[in-house]
Enzyme design. Structure first.
Site: not given
Ligand code: BGP
Length: 496
Positions: A167, A386
């Site tokens: 990302e 993800e």
């Molecule tokens: C994505 C990232 C992850 C993780 C996920 C969950 O954007 O790649 O590393 O953090 O988001 O989001 P958050 O942790 O902000 O709730």
């Protein structure tokens, strides 16, 4: 009526995680590692992180146990990342103890019968690199390339699927405009965003070149924010704003890595406004993009669609009449130094929401992205790297045996899986689904507020306790199928 939807044989059921979110640097001072961008920022501004907490999963030491849990869920693969700071603590010399330790972790993945996806850059960089301006700096860009080379050299043969970046879009925005990740004031603003975006494209291409030269085993890829960009309305100003957002935030990364050309329209747009940074493009960059190895797979991280609105069109404007432009916009993209506001994020009223994260729930939008990638990128192999649902205070849902009954998560994932299945059924080459993430972990700014895991992490004892979704996904991956009633889709997910 409930029906069974079968996935292709060999489909990669699995889950993803990242070094900084699981390894627990803060809790393991005996490891004697320098600060990452995050641990440094945490020491300076604990209030920036939810309840001032830092990562404590201790995956670095408890990886056997955590990977056993992944295996119990019948995963075919897991995605981990390697910490830049651990591997190259001073930016020059490789830490061979860290290399040996990572190799043990990677061996353990394989010993348990799973394949390994490894991300190089997953938001964390050494603190010195942050202070130098992150990816807005060419020095940092060059150091990333050394980091990639070091990882290729030492982990060749240990990794099945490589990803250069996770990302990059989210990282450059959060670091250089939105100030949602560790950042340095003097490197924020549109100029630095453009620098960082371009430098990431160059860094990826140089890593791709090295990958080929060094004969690295495994498949070469990259992980992107896979959100579909949707204009707020059909009004030409909204459509134009959305096109610009997609070119800058998606095509700069993906098209450059797939087609080997940095989108000229991005350069032209900012050049015409006198905003394209001087000296950013160097001789040889075009050839580098063109000749370096192209992606063999792309990773799609999907949480929500990105709805974009023009900043020039407001509810009540005469011009806006007849267009559906009600709803909240978030001042997302204002460049303070130049006063330029390119576009803004828009929340559509009335859509289903994950209230904890403020994210729209829209599984069909993932399908749209998968199908549009299939068409645009010659049906390149895609994997969901993800997807998941972060929920606060999940202990509300503890059952009589002390396990969290996360029905909302099961429904959320099942719906997404159906739309992935549909894209595959229509010919998209989607080869896996990695949920975020198998054990609750620390998140960049929210610390342990929103929990995503199939397994709960108890913050007092560090115990791992299986949630109901653990049993559910274990069966889904084992049977390679989901069961669902698509007529019930779109309903609220129940208490969450
Ligand atoms: C994505 C990232 C992850 C993780 C996920 C969950 O954007 O790649 O590393 O953090 O988001 O989001 P958050 O942790 O902000 O709730």
């Amino acid at each position: 009526m409930e029906k069974i939807y079968k996935f292709p044989e060999g489909f990669h059921w699995g889950s993803a995680s990242a070094a900084e979110e699981t390894e627990a640097r803060g809790n393991s001072p005996e490891l004697n590692q320098p600060d990452t961008s995050f641990s440094y920022f945490h020491k300076k501004n604990p209030g920036f992180f939810h309840e001032g907490l830092f990562a404590q999963n201790d995956f670095w030491l408890r990886y056997e146990e955590d990977l056993d849990l992944a295996k119990q869920m019948n995963f075919k693969s897991v995605r981990l990342s390697v910490s830049w700071t651990r591997l190259l603590p001073d930016g020059k010399n490789v830490d061979l103890d860290a290399v040996e330790h990572y190799k043990k972790i990677f061996d353990s993945v394989h010993d348990k019968g799973m394949e390994l996806f490894l991300t190089l850059f997953h938001f964390e960089m050494p603190s010195w690199a942050l202070l130098e301006g992150g990816f807005a700096s060419k020095k940092v860009r060059e150091n990333f390339i050394l980091f990639a080379k070091t990882a290729f050299e030492h982990f060749n043969g240990y990794v099945d699927y490589w990803a250069t970046f996770n990302e990059a879009l989210a990282h450059v925005l959060a670091t250089h405009i939105r100030k949602r990740q560790p950042h340095v004031e003097e490197y924020t603003g549109l100029e630095f965003l453009l620098r960082a975006t371009y430098n990431v494209a160059v860094a990826h291409a140089k890593a791709a070149e090295l990958f080929e030269e060094m004969n690295v085993k495994g498949k070469f890829g990259c992980v992107y924010v896979g959100s579909e960009f949707i204009p707020r309305s059909e009004h030409p100003l909204d459509v134009e704003a959305c096109d610009l957002a997609e070119s800058l935030l998606w095509e700069s990364f993906v098209d450059t890595a797939v087609f080997g050309v940095y989108p000229q329209k991005v350069i032209d747009y900012f050049e015409a406004k006198g905003l394209w940074p001087e000296g950013l493009i160097e001789d040889g960059d075009k050839e580098l993009f063109k000749n370096s190895k192209k992606l063999e797979w792309i990773g799609i991280n999907y949480y929500l669609p990105i709805r974009i609105a023009s900043t020039k069109l407001h509810p009540g404007d005469e011009e806006a009449e007849g267009y559906d432009i009600a709803g909240q916009t978030d001042d997302w993209f204002t460049d303070e130094p130049s006063g330029i506001n390119l576009f803004t994020l828009y929340m559509k009223p009335g859509v289903r929401m994950n209230i904890h994260r403020g994210f729209e729930i829209n599984p069909e939008s993932l399908y749209n992205r998968l199908v549009s990638n299939k068409e645009k990128y010659n049906n390149i192999p895609q994997i969901i790297t993800e997807n998941g649902m972060g929920v606060e205070n999940e202990e509300r849902f503890r059952d009589e045996n002390g396990r969290i009954e996360d029905t909302y998560r099961i429904k959320f994932i099942n719906e997404h899986l159906y739309w992935i299945w549909k894209a595959i059924d229509e010919g998209a080459n989607v080869f896996g689904y990695h949920q975020w993430t198998w054990i609750d972990n620390w998140s960049w700014t929210n610390a342990y507020k929103n929990r995503y895991g199939y397994v709960e992490l108890n913050l007092e004892t560090n115990d791992r306790i299986k949630k109901h979704s653990f049993d559910w996904i274990s069966k889904v991956s084992k049977d390679n199928e989901i069961v669902c009633d698509i007529e019930k889709f779109g309903e609220e997910l129940g208490d969450q």
